[in-house]
Write a protein that holds these residues in place. Sequence first.
Motif, PDB file in Angstrom:
ATOM      1  N   HIS A 167       0.786  -1.426  -0.112  1.00 13.77           N
ATOM      2  CA  HIS A 167      -0.040  -0.048  -0.077  1.00 13.77           C
ATOM      3  C   HIS A 167       0.869   1.212  -0.009  1.00 13.77           C
ATOM      4  O   HIS A 167       0.590   2.238  -0.814  1.00 13.77           O
ATOM      5  CB  HIS A 167      -1.034  -0.066   1.128  1.00 13.77           C
TER       6      HIS A 167
ATOM      7  N   THR B  47      -4.788   9.426   7.548  1.00 18.12           N
ATOM      8  CA  THR B  47      -4.751  10.217   6.491  1.00 18.12           C
ATOM      9  C   THR B  47      -3.476  10.819   6.364  1.00 18.12           C
ATOM     10  O   THR B  47      -2.839  10.722   5.339  1.00 18.12           O
ATOM     11  CB  THR B  47      -5.945  11.065   6.663  1.00 18.12           C
TER      12      THR B  47
ATOM     13  N   ASN C 269      -0.825   8.233   5.180  1.00 18.87           N
ATOM     14  CA  ASN C 269      -1.113   8.161   3.805  1.00 18.87           C
ATOM     15  C   ASN C 269      -0.368   9.236   2.915  1.00 18.87           C
ATOM     16  O   ASN C 269       0.128   9.153   2.085  1.00 18.87           O
ATOM     17  CB  ASN C 269      -2.590   8.020   3.302  1.00 18.87           C
TER      18      ASN C 269
ATOM     19  N   GLN D 110     -10.412  10.187  -7.211  1.00 18.17           N
ATOM     20  CA  GLN D 110     -10.089   8.832  -6.535  1.00 18.17           C
ATOM     21  C   GLN D 110      -8.930   8.982  -5.748  1.00 18.17           C
ATOM     22  O   GLN D 110      -8.919   8.259  -4.564  1.00 18.17           O
ATOM     23  CB  GLN D 110      -9.813   7.832  -7.972  1.00 18.17           C
ATOM     24  N   ARG D 111      -7.773   9.640  -6.241  1.00 16.65           N
ATOM     25  CA  ARG D 111      -6.514   9.635  -5.715  1.00 16.65           C
ATOM     26  C   ARG D 111      -6.473  10.553  -4.288  1.00 16.65           C
ATOM     27  O   ARG D 111      -6.390   9.855  -3.348  1.00 16.65           O
ATOM     28  CB  ARG D 111      -5.362  10.312  -6.593  1.00 16.65           C
TER      29      ARG D 111
ATOM     30  N   GLY E 152      -8.501   8.440  -2.048  1.00 24.20           N
ATOM     31  CA  GLY E 152      -7.889   7.153  -1.465  1.00 24.20           C
ATOM     32  C   GLY E 152      -6.808   7.771  -0.367  1.00 24.20           C
ATOM     33  O   GLY E 152      -6.712   7.152   0.558  1.00 24.20           O
TER      34      GLY E 152
ATOM     35  N   GLY F 264      -8.667   7.609   2.612  1.00 32.44           N
ATOM     36  CA  GLY F 264      -9.198   6.147   3.006  1.00 32.44           C
ATOM     37  C   GLY F 264     -10.542   5.974   2.642  1.00 32.44           C
ATOM     38  O   GLY F 264     -11.064   5.342   3.422  1.00 32.44           O
TER      39      GLY F 264
ATOM     40  N   GLY G 149     -13.425   5.136  -0.664  1.00 37.65           N
ATOM     41  CA  GLY G 149     -13.279   4.497  -1.826  1.00 37.65           C
ATOM     42  C   GLY G 149     -14.296   5.156  -2.760  1.00 37.65           C
ATOM     43  O   GLY G 149     -15.078   6.038  -2.576  1.00 37.65           O
TER      44      GLY G 149
END
Length: 594
Positions: free
Chosen positions: A9, A170, A173, A580-581, A584, A587, A589
Amino acid sequence: MSPSQRKAHDENLIKTNSPSIFNSNKSDFMKLKQQINSILLDALQQAGIEAQAVQVSDASKPEFGDYQYNGIMALAKQQKRNPREIAAEVVAHIPTDGMIARAEVAGPGFINLWLDTNWVSQSVQMLVGDARLSVDTVDTPSKVVVDYSSPNMAKQMHVGHLRSSIIGDTLANLFAFLGDEVIRQNHIGDWGTQFGMLIAYLEEMGEDGSGSLSDLEQFYKDAKGRFDADAAFADKSREYVVKLQGGDVHCLHLWDNFIDKSLGHCEEVYSKLGVNLTREDVRAESSYNDELAGIVTALDDKGLLTLSDGAQCVFLEGDENPFLVQKSDGGYLYATTDLAAIRYRVQTLGADRISYVVDARQAGHFRQLFSVARQAGFAKPDTRLEHVSFGMMLDKSGRPFKTRDGGTVKLIDLLEEAVIHAKEAITSREAYSDEELERIAEIVGIGAVKYADLSIHRDSNYIFDWDKMLSFEGNTSLYLQYAYARIQSILRRYEGEVSGAIILTTDPERALALKLLQFEDMLHRAAAESLPHYITTYLYELATLFMKFYETSPILKDDVDEVTRQNRLQLSVLTGETIQRGLGLLGIGVLERL
RNA sequence: GCACUCUUAGCUCAGCUGGAUAGAGCAUCGGUUUGCGGUACCGAAGGCCACAGGUUCGAAUCCUGUAGAGUGUACCA
């Protein structure tokens, strides 16, 4: 998510899946504001004006262009000159044959800047086929420890853990996507007097305890009930605390078993929440036990300790309350553990930056902790220590979020409720199978809960409101997921390959394209300030611009020429990829159909 | 008592180094339909940015004070 999946991931966040052929010179097109700043700085220098660094901001109104520079008035003051005169000289030195098409002086000395539309077209073209959407990684990666979630093993996770878990995740990520080396740390509470009671009760219930531990909340209540009602049990509980601390094999075994089960509950929640924490990230409080005595000794060696009322304290300048590291009975406190954790993270893990995602009530503790850690040399002078604080979750009437009878709301229950509410919210135009509905409702429901939290400034308290978070209107995850699904619908209908050039001609196209280009600047700003709501604000604005574009700009209609169609399809694809990114990173969808 | 945080439209919230006429969404009112997904889009109305001073060419933003709200305040974490 398994440890290996987690690793993949994070790597995926950095890797460019399909390298763009433009990558070799893409830096020319990156970091929009930096480039403009640098053009402006050059112009200032050529105009003979001393300036350290300049910072343009987004234009406050469309009439003022795309970007504006407000710093001339301050510079003029330093030089005791007329700001409009200086601004005019600077503007004269701004080249308008490349990135910038127009530069004008306005008002008392503002400089308004318009980007060249061809330049915007070409720049957006660079994003096509690039999985990173031309978001550059940082020049010098840092090692960042993100300390988040950190539930107590004695109890089930409740809503109090929600914000830390999703804000922390978040940020982790985000840092990873921007190229930092992220080390997640789940500093779980697995030590303390209550564990004596819990393992004594576990022993009574049968050592395996898998049945009785299915509801931790109930287990804790039952154990507490026994403790209060039965003196013999209470004595045994206290004895087990001592035995546990002394390393008694039987007690340790019970304790291991208990922690394992409790952590299993947490993992269930993480999985449902889409939070990327694994057992690899767990570094429990108890793991620092052996270092605590050494921490106190180290503080003593530095001459920081004062014995006060029998307790070892660090008194900090300007602070009424001391920082206690050892109790009068010799026991250690969470302050001691936190110091040990800092030392471990800096000296063993090599952290350059440590972000503690913990609620705002602990601000005082962290202020003291950081101060002591630096004085003791556990953290280096340039180690960035930050308390990423956040406010409380309130119910619709503004009171702390509780169950009807005043108890804490279990996180797992809240998430299940979210899925139920989501089902109600998506009364669909097409009939779904039960299975499909479940899948969609899960993505929508969990996404709504996370988005509602992440979309407000983390420092403020926020009102938890099902109706609001599951609305298609306003700044919600559903609005973004709807925009995404709409884009996918267009692409499905089109069926062909999207391959044409981006040539911006209309205002809605241009506005959308420019927004797409600003994704990178926004992410870096969000990371610098640890503020996830910058991402949601951006995504909402992006989706809004897309909707406007969509209303005004036919794509698949018969009378649209092929060049225009390709241009608009490309913009749609990029918008979808950016949504989408962005989601993403939070977190959350997306769905092909909604 | 002391410390920290907060107070922006009826409601929920944005507002980057101090900048031009303070922005969104919801709710309210009014539009757009032979719609590439109308769960959308467009428009109107709605503000003493808690209050009072100060600094500044310029303050929602910085400083001081006042009022109100929240949180924390040594041997829990």
